[in-house]
Design a protein around this motif. Structure first.
Motif, PDB file in Angstrom:
ATOM      1  N   ASN A  21      32.637  45.003  37.583  1.00  0.00           N
ATOM      2  CA  ASN A  21      32.901  43.575  37.385  1.00  0.00           C
ATOM      3  C   ASN A  21      31.728  42.875  36.708  1.00  0.00           C
ATOM      4  OD1 ASN A  21      35.530  43.114  38.438  1.00  0.00           O
ATOM      5  ND2 ASN A  21      34.725  43.373  40.506  1.00  0.00           N
ATOM      6  N   GLY A  22      32.038  42.090  35.671  1.00  0.00           N
ATOM      7  CA  GLY A  22      31.003  41.306  35.015  1.00  0.00           C
ATOM      8  C   GLY A  22      31.139  41.308  33.507  1.00  0.00           C
ATOM      9  N   VAL A  37      37.831  44.051  37.919  1.00  0.00           N
ATOM     10  CA  VAL A  37      38.426  45.223  38.545  1.00  0.00           C
ATOM     11  C   VAL A  37      38.818  44.888  39.974  1.00  0.00           C
ATOM     12  CG1 VAL A  37      38.071  47.621  39.234  1.00  0.00           C
ATOM     13  CG2 VAL A  37      36.991  46.761  37.158  1.00  0.00           C
ATOM     14  N   GLU A  38      40.022  45.314  40.308  1.00  0.00           N
ATOM     15  CA  GLU A  38      40.484  45.171  41.684  1.00  0.00           C
ATOM     16  C   GLU A  38      41.393  46.342  42.001  1.00  0.00           C
ATOM     17  OE1 GLU A  38      42.946  42.044  44.453  1.00  0.00           O
ATOM     18  OE2 GLU A  38      41.713  41.246  42.825  1.00  0.00           O
ATOM     19  N   ASN A  39      41.105  46.999  43.107  1.00  0.00           N
ATOM     20  CA  ASN A  39      41.896  48.140  43.564  1.00  0.00           C
ATOM     21  C   ASN A  39      42.027  49.223  42.492  1.00  0.00           C
ATOM     22  OD1 ASN A  39      42.356  46.911  46.102  1.00  0.00           O
ATOM     23  ND2 ASN A  39      44.040  45.740  45.229  1.00  0.00           N
ATOM     24  N   GLY A  40      40.956  49.467  41.768  1.00  0.00           N
ATOM     25  CA  GLY A  40      40.954  50.530  40.775  1.00  0.00           C
ATOM     26  C   GLY A  40      41.641  50.196  39.467  1.00  0.00           C
ATOM     27  N   ILE A  43      40.813  45.147  34.054  1.00  0.00           N
ATOM     28  CA  ILE A  43      41.305  44.240  33.026  1.00  0.00           C
ATOM     29  C   ILE A  43      40.103  43.857  32.167  1.00  0.00           C
ATOM     30  CG2 ILE A  43      42.438  42.046  32.530  1.00  0.00           C
ATOM     31  CD1 ILE A  43      43.658  42.257  35.386  1.00  0.00           C
ATOM     32  N   VAL A  44      40.246  44.039  30.859  1.00  0.00           N
ATOM     33  CA  VAL A  44      39.169  43.747  29.916  1.00  0.00           C
ATOM     34  C   VAL A  44      39.527  42.488  29.137  1.00  0.00           C
ATOM     35  CG1 VAL A  44      37.838  44.613  27.958  1.00  0.00           C
ATOM     36  CG2 VAL A  44      38.627  46.206  29.721  1.00  0.00           C
ATOM     37  N   GLY A  59      43.520  49.001  32.632  1.00  0.00           N
ATOM     38  CA  GLY A  59      42.964  50.342  32.708  1.00  0.00           C
ATOM     39  C   GLY A  59      42.885  50.832  34.140  1.00  0.00           C
ATOM     40  N   VAL A  60      42.441  52.059  34.291  1.00  0.00           N
ATOM     41  CA  VAL A  60      42.279  52.657  35.613  1.00  0.00           C
ATOM     42  C   VAL A  60      40.846  53.149  35.776  1.00  0.00           C
ATOM     43  CG1 VAL A  60      44.694  53.333  35.878  1.00  0.00           C
ATOM     44  CG2 VAL A  60      43.094  54.910  34.821  1.00  0.00           C
ATOM     45  N   ILE A  61      40.395  53.104  37.008  1.00  0.00           N
ATOM     46  CA  ILE A  61      39.056  53.593  37.328  1.00  0.00           C
ATOM     47  C   ILE A  61      39.196  54.694  38.366  1.00  0.00           C
ATOM     48  CG2 ILE A  61      36.844  53.018  38.399  1.00  0.00           C
ATOM     49  CD1 ILE A  61      37.120  50.273  37.248  1.00  0.00           C
ATOM     50  N   GLU A  62      38.507  55.781  38.095  1.00  0.00           N
ATOM     51  CA  GLU A  62      38.427  56.889  39.045  1.00  0.00           C
ATOM     52  C   GLU A  62      36.959  57.253  39.148  1.00  0.00           C
ATOM     53  OE1 GLU A  62      40.986  59.870  37.406  1.00  0.00           O
ATOM     54  OE2 GLU A  62      42.798  58.759  37.926  1.00  0.00           O
TER      55      GLU A  62
END
Length: 120
Positions: A21-22, A37-40, A43-44, A59-62
């Motif tokens: 985030n930022g 980012v929230e719950n993986g 959003i850009v 997008g997704v974060i892992e």
């Protein structure tokens, strides 16, 4: 008494979400994005595009890896970014289609360093 603390998978994900985030700026450029980012889910948002017209999907974060689909200049690609530390990420085009487009040819085997400039 021995005390050990283990983080749950959700706690680890929430911690990684907070790091992403930022506001991030392309190292050596004016190109700046704001990441939420929230719950993986990432959003850009465009802050300073330097005249480039692009769009992105959620997008997704892992772990320390983020993947976001981006459309720009007639191509669609997946940008993959990896956190190096809490203030640095390295991004590259994991996919770019159609591959015969000049943008894809120029992006091949290239990476960009992003520095975090502010947190949300």
């Amino acid at each position: 008494m021995l005390f050990s603390s283990f983080l749950t998978a959700q706690e680890v994900q929430e911690s990684n979400d907070a790091v992403w985030n930022g506001h991030w700026i392309g190292d050596g450029t004016l190109f700046e994005i704001r990441v939420e980012v929230e719950n993986g889910v990432m959003i850009v948002h465009e802050v300073e595009s330097m005249g480039f017209i692009w769009t992105s999907k959620d997008g997704v974060i892992e772990g320390n890896i983020a993947r976001v689909e981006v459309q720009y200049a007639g191509v669609t690609g997946i940008i993959q970014a990896e956190l190096v530390d809490a203030e640095t990420a390295v991004a590259f085009a994991a996919t770019c289609t159609p591959d015969f487009m000049v943008v894809c040819a120029l992006a091949k085997d290239r990476q960009a360093v992003f520095k975090k400039v502010t947190s949300n």
